[in-house]
Design a protein around this motif. Structure first.
Motif, PDB file in Angstrom:
ATOM      1  N   MET A 166       1.007  -1.152   0.005  1.00  0.00           N
ATOM      2  CA  MET A 166       0.096   0.104   0.245  1.00  0.00           C
ATOM      3  C   MET A 166       0.940   1.374  -0.097  1.00  0.00           C
ATOM      4  N   ASP A 167       0.904   2.049  -1.029  1.00  0.00           N
ATOM      5  CA  ASP A 167       1.778   3.316  -1.193  1.00  0.00           C
ATOM      6  C   ASP A 167       0.981   4.527  -0.267  1.00  0.00           C
ATOM      7  N   MET A 168       1.752   5.627  -0.315  1.00  0.00           N
ATOM      8  CA  MET A 168       1.004   6.877   0.209  1.00  0.00           C
ATOM      9  C   MET A 168      -0.351   7.138  -0.268  1.00  0.00           C
ATOM     10  N   LYS A 169      -0.191   7.239  -1.521  1.00  0.00           N
ATOM     11  CA  LYS A 169      -1.610   7.850  -2.116  1.00  0.00           C
ATOM     12  C   LYS A 169      -2.734   6.688  -1.771  1.00  0.00           C
ATOM     13  N   GLU A 170      -2.562   5.550  -1.861  1.00  0.00           N
ATOM     14  CA  GLU A 170      -3.736   4.561  -1.274  1.00  0.00           C
ATOM     15  C   GLU A 170      -3.699   4.869   0.337  1.00  0.00           C
ATOM     16  N   ILE A 171      -2.891   5.149   0.909  1.00  0.00           N
ATOM     17  CA  ILE A 171      -3.114   5.496   2.376  1.00  0.00           C
ATOM     18  C   ILE A 171      -4.085   6.621   2.428  1.00  0.00           C
ATOM     19  N   LYS A 172      -3.590   7.660   1.653  1.00  0.00           N
ATOM     20  CA  LYS A 172      -4.582   8.991   1.918  1.00  0.00           C
ATOM     21  C   LYS A 172      -5.773   8.813   1.314  1.00  0.00           C
ATOM     22  N   GLU A 173      -6.180   8.044   0.444  1.00  0.00           N
ATOM     23  CA  GLU A 173      -7.456   7.689  -0.177  1.00  0.00           C
ATOM     24  C   GLU A 173      -8.111   7.054   0.963  1.00  0.00           C
ATOM     25  N   THR A 174      -7.639   6.189   1.287  1.00  0.00           N
ATOM     26  CA  THR A 174      -8.281   5.237   2.326  1.00  0.00           C
ATOM     27  C   THR A 174      -8.808   6.191   3.545  1.00  0.00           C
ATOM     28  N   SER A 175      -7.705   6.951   4.037  1.00  0.00           N
ATOM     29  CA  SER A 175      -8.012   7.641   5.266  1.00  0.00           C
ATOM     30  C   SER A 175      -8.874   8.800   5.036  1.00  0.00           C
ATOM     31  N   GLN A 176      -8.920   9.406   3.714  1.00  0.00           N
ATOM     32  CA  GLN A 176     -10.223  10.466   3.351  1.00  0.00           C
ATOM     33  C   GLN A 176     -11.602   9.683   3.611  1.00  0.00           C
ATOM     34  N   PHE A 177     -11.824   8.372   3.096  1.00  0.00           N
ATOM     35  CA  PHE A 177     -12.990   7.800   3.171  1.00  0.00           C
ATOM     36  C   PHE A 177     -13.197   7.432   4.570  1.00  0.00           C
ATOM     37  N   LEU A 178     -12.349   6.942   5.326  1.00  0.00           N
ATOM     38  CA  LEU A 178     -12.420   6.689   6.718  1.00  0.00           C
ATOM     39  C   LEU A 178     -13.062   7.894   7.483  1.00  0.00           C
ATOM     40  N   VAL A 179     -12.425   9.090   7.227  1.00  0.00           N
ATOM     41  CA  VAL A 179     -12.713  10.339   7.916  1.00  0.00           C
ATOM     42  C   VAL A 179     -14.369  10.790   7.608  1.00  0.00           C
ATOM     43  N   THR A 180     -14.611  10.395   6.406  1.00  0.00           N
ATOM     44  CA  THR A 180     -15.745  10.893   6.009  1.00  0.00           C
ATOM     45  C   THR A 180     -16.842   9.804   6.417  1.00  0.00           C
ATOM     46  N   GLU A 181     -16.501   8.630   6.690  1.00  0.00           N
ATOM     47  CA  GLU A 181     -17.278   7.644   7.396  1.00  0.00           C
ATOM     48  C   GLU A 181     -17.550   7.894   8.923  1.00  0.00           C
ATOM     49  N   TYR A 182     -16.399   8.451   9.387  1.00  0.00           N
ATOM     50  CA  TYR A 182     -16.480   8.664  10.843  1.00  0.00           C
ATOM     51  C   TYR A 182     -17.154   9.858  11.005  1.00  0.00           C
ATOM     52  N   LYS A 183     -17.350  10.837  10.270  1.00  0.00           N
ATOM     53  CA  LYS A 183     -18.229  12.112  10.359  1.00  0.00           C
ATOM     54  C   LYS A 183     -19.343  11.526  10.209  1.00  0.00           C
ATOM     55  N   ASP A 184     -19.751  10.989   9.366  1.00  0.00           N
ATOM     56  CA  ASP A 184     -21.199  10.558   8.851  1.00  0.00           C
ATOM     57  C   ASP A 184     -21.696   9.707  10.322  1.00  0.00           C
ATOM     58  N   SER A 185     -20.886   8.952  10.746  1.00  0.00           N
ATOM     59  CA  SER A 185     -21.558   7.932  11.692  1.00  0.00           C
ATOM     60  C   SER A 185     -21.640   8.884  12.937  1.00  0.00           C
TER      61      SER A 185
END
Length: 62
Positions: free
Chosen positions: A1-20
């Motif tokens: 997993m490269d830095m680009k994938e880590i950032k994309e995954t993190s962005q998704f997780l932040v959005t999911e956490y906010k929504d939850s």
């Protein structure tokens, strides 16, 4: 997993956490990451972002 994938995954997780949080499902960043089965590489990057989201949410509830 490269830095680009880590950032994309993190962005998704932040959005999911906010929504939850907004939907009334209150949990700590650690509980959220366990529930989402976050990889250790991603966890190190996303934890401060989730902590920030949690703080913003708590402040908005006052």
């Amino acid at each position: 997993m490269d830095m680009k994938e880590i950032k994309e995954t993190s962005q998704f997780l932040v959005t999911e956490y906010k929504d939850s949080l907004m939907n009334g499902f209150v949990e700590t960043p650690s509980q959220f990451m366990m529930r989402m089965n976050v990889e250790p590489k991603v966890e190190n990057y996303v934890r401060p972002l989730l902590n920030q989201v949690e703080e913003e949410y708590k402040n908005s509830q006052k």
